[in-house]
Design an enzyme around this catalytic site. Structure first.
Site, PDB file in Angstrom:
ATOM      1  N   ARG A  48      27.617  69.252  60.440  1.00  0.00           N
ATOM      2  CA  ARG A  48      27.223  70.118  60.255  1.00  0.00           C
ATOM      3  C   ARG A  48      27.144  70.439  62.246  1.00  0.00           C
ATOM      4  NH1 ARG A  48      22.000  70.323  56.359  1.00  0.00           N
ATOM      5  NH2 ARG A  48      22.954  71.604  55.101  1.00  0.00           N
ATOM      6  N   GLY A  71      24.993  71.044  47.970  1.00  0.00           N
ATOM      7  CA  GLY A  71      24.834  69.814  48.567  1.00  0.00           C
ATOM      8  C   GLY A  71      25.053  68.603  47.861  1.00  0.00           C
ATOM      9  N   GLY A 109      21.702  75.834  49.320  1.00  0.00           N
ATOM     10  CA  GLY A 109      20.581  77.349  48.571  1.00  0.00           C
ATOM     11  C   GLY A 109      21.364  78.134  49.562  1.00  0.00           C
TER      12      GLY A 109
HETATM   13  P1  ADP Z   1      24.810  70.310  43.861  1.00  0.00           P
HETATM   14  O1  ADP Z   1      23.456  69.983  44.965  1.00  0.00           O
HETATM   15  O2  ADP Z   1      26.216  70.169  44.175  1.00  0.00           O
HETATM   16  O3  ADP Z   1      24.184  72.058  43.530  1.00  0.00           O
HETATM   17  P2  ADP Z   1      22.764  69.862  42.000  1.00  0.00           P
HETATM   18  O4  ADP Z   1      22.150  69.558  42.397  1.00  0.00           O
HETATM   19  O5  ADP Z   1      22.866  70.961  40.303  1.00  0.00           O
HETATM   20  O6  ADP Z   1      23.631  70.216  42.091  1.00  0.00           O
HETATM   21  O7  ADP Z   1      22.923  68.592  40.432  1.00  0.00           O
HETATM   22  C1  ADP Z   1      22.688  67.388  41.119  1.00  0.00           C
HETATM   23  C2  ADP Z   1      22.414  66.247  40.545  1.00  0.00           C
HETATM   24  O8  ADP Z   1      22.907  66.722  38.525  1.00  0.00           O
HETATM   25  C3  ADP Z   1      23.224  64.846  40.890  1.00  0.00           C
HETATM   26  O9  ADP Z   1      22.538  64.159  41.311  1.00  0.00           O
HETATM   27  C4  ADP Z   1      23.784  64.715  39.658  1.00  0.00           C
HETATM   28  O10 ADP Z   1      23.446  63.150  39.207  1.00  0.00           O
HETATM   29  C5  ADP Z   1      23.436  65.167  38.403  1.00  0.00           C
HETATM   30  N1  ADP Z   1      23.838  65.076  37.317  1.00  0.00           N
HETATM   31  C6  ADP Z   1      24.689  65.154  37.003  1.00  0.00           C
HETATM   32  N2  ADP Z   1      24.659  65.093  35.793  1.00  0.00           N
HETATM   33  C7  ADP Z   1      23.722  64.880  34.622  1.00  0.00           C
HETATM   34  C8  ADP Z   1      23.546  64.462  33.943  1.00  0.00           C
HETATM   35  N3  ADP Z   1      24.319  64.456  32.594  1.00  0.00           N
HETATM   36  N4  ADP Z   1      22.056  63.244  33.491  1.00  0.00           N
HETATM   37  C9  ADP Z   1      21.239  63.905  34.258  1.00  0.00           C
HETATM   38  N5  ADP Z   1      21.788  63.989  35.510  1.00  0.00           N
HETATM   39  C10 ADP Z   1      22.622  64.411  35.888  1.00  0.00           C
HETATM   40 MG    MG Z   2      21.424  69.145  44.248  1.00  0.00          MG
END
Ligand code: ADP
Ligand code: MG
Length: 396
Positions: A38, A353, A376
């Protein structure tokens, strides 16, 4: 043209006091910055202002202070030190934000010098967007620049406040982020393949809706896949599931079909008996998940199917890991998809993130076209929302 606001290029900054909101919300360990992404992302604008002889006054939040005053472990001093190292020049720091000491430090600043103020969130008025603090901050500058993309979706004192009192411009990072994340949906090179994963359907509803409107193919993985399975009438054992969102998931599948958007769901899954680092995985087809098993990752057949779809893409947008990638044995699906995106001959944009953390974990960041610095904020843009920080800037 996706970016419609004035940028620092439009401002006369020579000899001016430029108050700039940056996103120096960096991870720290023992008072040292452990990931300087960052800080690096803010360098082009800071360097531009210095090259144009401005007095640069930087402000940011870091972490989640109580808002009751100074907390040593959340000081911005390490970020200021990192900035000095990256710029290769002196960076002044003042352990104050809204008081006399900060004002004196601002007054002492000479043309071509940089000052970092202390964490704006040490005072709870920052998050309340109190006009009193906006006025104090605005009094430090002749013009205001917003380059903190990661907080541009928050209507907080240092993000939107000074724009009420000073001519307000975008920095280069903000411009690039907004431009990239909006133009891929308004005018993408097709096919546009969107990949959405992560934990929950409920946290990505706006994103999914928007992607069904703009993508040619929508690939779904991660924990949210199981709620879609339930909508298709499969059972999902003990997998992550959101009963309240099954109907909505079903509507999305229907809408996609009506619009001719191809939705790909996992055909096989790596399942296990408990959520843990030591859990042992086994592969099962999506319609045969045992009652006492939970899905942790997409399976090898799914990887093949998704890789094939990604290969043909001209544009890829990816948000959300394909599995619990934090545990090495359930990171294979996410890693394979990251590699497929990196290898595809396409424009690749990564937001979110955890998705960005995954791409970094597999050392593939430099193979992607753009990695968003704001989780976000990038999601809100993809949902088609306006960011308050951007709205407050001067129109171009
Ligand atoms: P981003 O931050 O990229 O937007 P999210 O916050 O929506 O992504 O999701 C990330 C989380 O989703 C990770 O901590 C990951 O462990 C969890 N995750 C992915 N697949 C599964 C699953 N099958 N069961 C439970 N948690 C999951
Ligand atoms: Mg996330």
């Amino acid at each position: 043209m996706a970016f419609t606001k004035k940028t620092v290029r439009d401002a006369d900054v020579d000899g001016k006091r430029v108050l700039m909101r940056v996103d120096f919300n960096v991870p720290l360990k023992d008072g040292v910055v452990t990931d300087d992404t960052r800080v690096r992302a803010a360098l082009p604008t800071i360097q531009y202002l210095l090259d144009h002889n401005a007095k640069v006054i930087l402000m940011s939040h870091l972490g989640r202070p109580d808002g009751t005053g100074f907390q040593p472990e959340l000081s911005l001093r390490p970020a200021a030190e990192k900035l000095a190292e990256l710029l290769g020049r002196e960076v002044k720091f003042v352990e104050d934000t809204y008081g006399e000491k900060a004002r004196e430090a601002v007054d002492a600043l000479k043309d071509g010098e940089v000052l970092v103020l202390e964490n704006v969130r040490f005072d709870k008025r920052e998050k309340k967007n109190d006009p009193e603090i906006a006025k104090i901050l605005a009094s430090y500058g002749d013009i205001f620049v917003l380059d903190a993309f990661g907080t541009a979706h928050r209507a907080q004192g240092s993000v939107v406040g000074p724009a009420a009192y000073l001519p307000a411009y975008a920095g280069f990072l903000l411009e690039k982020e907004v431009d990239t994340l909006t133009s891929i949906f308004s005018n993408p090179e097709r096919p546009l393949v969107a990949i959405v994963g992560g934990s929950k359907v409920s946290s990505k509803i706006g994103v999914l809706d928007h992607l069904i409107d703009s993508a040619d193919t929508l690939i779904i993985g991660g924990g949210m896949a199981y709620t879609f399975f339930l909508a298709k009438g499969y059972t999902v054992g003990t997998s992550l599931q959101e009963p309240d969102w099954i109907e909505r998931a079903g509507e999305m599948l229907k809408k996609a079909e009506e619009k001719g958007v191809k939705i790909l769901l996992p055909v096989d899954n790596v399942v296990t008996d408990h959520f843990g680092e030591d859990a042992v995985g086994e592969v099962v087809p999506s319609d045969q998940i045992p009652a006492d098993r939970m899905g942790m990752d997409i399976g090898p057949k799914t990887v093949e199917l998704y890789t094939e779809a990604i290969k043909g893409a001209k544009t890829v947008f990816w948000n959300g890991p394909m599995g619990v990638f934090e545990f090495d044995q359930f990171a294979k699906g996410t890693e394979a998809i990251a590699r497929a995106v990196a290898d595809a001959n396409c424009t690749s944009i990564i937001g979110g993130g955890d998705s960005v953390a995954a791409v970094n974990k597999f050392h593939l960041a430099d193979k992607m076209s753009w990695i968003s610095t704001g989780g976000g904020a990038s999601m809100e843009l993809v949902e088609g929302k306006a960011l308050p920080g951007v709205e407050a800037l001067l129109d171009a």
